[in-house]
Design a protein around this motif. Sequence first.
Motif, mmCIF file in Angstrom:
data_model
loop_
_atom_site.group_PDB
_atom_site.id
_atom_site.type_symbol
_atom_site.label_atom_id
_atom_site.label_comp_id
_atom_site.label_asym_id
_atom_site.label_seq_id
_atom_site.Cartn_x
_atom_site.Cartn_y
_atom_site.Cartn_z
ATOM 1 N N SER A 144 54.444 46.921 64.451
ATOM 2 C CA SER A 144 53.019 46.590 64.374
ATOM 3 C C SER A 144 52.777 45.271 63.658
ATOM 4 O O SER A 144 51.845 44.525 63.997
ATOM 5 C CB SER A 144 52.256 47.706 63.661
ATOM 6 O OG SER A 144 52.361 48.921 64.357
ATOM 7 N N THR A 162 48.025 52.304 66.745
ATOM 8 C CA THR A 162 48.619 52.820 67.975
ATOM 9 C C THR A 162 48.832 54.314 67.808
ATOM 10 O O THR A 162 48.912 54.809 66.674
ATOM 11 C CB THR A 162 49.961 52.132 68.294
ATOM 12 O OG1 THR A 162 50.432 52.563 69.583
ATOM 13 C CG2 THR A 162 51.036 52.470 67.259
ATOM 14 N N ASP A 199 52.203 47.588 56.993
ATOM 15 C CA ASP A 199 52.658 48.234 58.224
ATOM 16 C C ASP A 199 53.415 49.479 57.800
ATOM 17 O O ASP A 199 54.550 49.399 57.325
ATOM 18 C CB ASP A 199 53.566 47.281 59.017
ATOM 19 C CG ASP A 199 54.040 47.883 60.343
ATOM 20 O OD1 ASP A 199 53.707 49.051 60.625
ATOM 21 O OD2 ASP A 199 54.756 47.184 61.080
ATOM 22 N N HIS A 289 46.449 51.808 72.169
ATOM 23 C CA HIS A 289 46.375 50.986 70.960
ATOM 24 C C HIS A 289 44.912 50.623 70.685
ATOM 25 O O HIS A 289 44.058 50.677 71.575
ATOM 26 C CB HIS A 289 47.160 49.667 71.109
ATOM 27 C CG HIS A 289 48.468 49.767 71.806
ATOM 28 N ND1 HIS A 289 49.456 50.643 71.430
ATOM 29 C CD2 HIS A 289 48.974 49.079 72.884
ATOM 30 C CE1 HIS A 289 50.509 50.492 72.229
ATOM 31 N NE2 HIS A 289 50.232 49.558 73.113
#
Length: 379
Positions: A144, A162, A199, A289
């Motif tokens: 990501s 996502t 992330d 997403h």
Amino acid sequence: MATPTEQQQPKPAAAVTEEEETRKLYVTAADAQAFTEAVLRGNGAPADHARTVAECLVAADLRGVDTHGVNRLPSYMARVRAGVLDAAATPTLTQVTPAAAQVDGHNTFGAVAGGVAMQAAVDMARVYGIGMVSVKHSNHFGMSAWLVQKALDEGMMSLVFTNSSPALPAWGARSKLLGVSPIACGAPGGDDESPFILDMAPSVAARGKVYKAKRRGEKIPLDWALDAEGRPTDDPAAALEGVMLPMGGPKGSALSIMMDVFSGVFSGSAFAGHVTNPYDPSRPADVGHFLVAIKPDLFMPLADFRARMRHLYDRVVKESEPAAGVDRVYFPGEIEQRTERERRRAGIPYVEAEVRALNEEAQRVGAEAIRVSADGGGG
């Protein structure tokens, strides 16, 4: 000094020793990019798709996120060969409002669909201050943080969501239902060397780390997952038959449901446990997403925003007193930036089994084997 770069040829299984399975072989970022592009093109991906997917995978390896790097290539190619991922499909963009759009990935690579979506979000944010894009009919889109970095390269803040295939139980349940779906976001820092990049997976550990441990013949910590009988396990194969454990108990479970709401329900893609595992070549994944780009100077001059980010960085990193046994405090994304600088210098480390699997993909399409050196130093 690095040993001469060589063409790493696969060895018969009987000839590979335990020491060879674990010793590191180093690949430069440029060689990893060229190799990955060649394999992708050999499997029907257009040059621009191949370049995008390779950039995404190599970026993960450079940042030390090996679970989402070039080692994903064999699973991607298995899905292409099975006809459940369309390597040549072109995503289409539909403008819904001036600041909102939807991308239909048409079952192509997630990195390709995600790249189109993030660029559209950035373009809208330049004009309207914010741009949001929902993506449907996509696939695994890699790390990501790669999409977060795309927004940062354009001077934008971002949110990147996502959904993914079942791996976690809903809190209080025992069966797989929710994905280990990462939540990511980013913002420009006080200078280009200190952006904020988050992330993270809503589980104790990303499922990709379990696949990596299985691939390398390693054990996993007992608090990562349960086996099919609901018992803690350090065997990655048993963990993959069972369930991952959410971080923070019900909090991690709720974050995973949030990813399904924004990425799956909202987009029209699969949700509620119906996303296909990226290692399952039986049917399309239908991943969804949700991406948002935001101008950092939407509410104040950019110089003021950067000064405030610099102050935040200093408070977190320079003024926080480290706890016992801690050398220093890091800003989110800072360790990965350091890893990238080191790996650009020394090369990306792989083990023998990983190189062998990659070269088998190259052999399938007549591409050259990946170039490796036996020690770090950039080849």
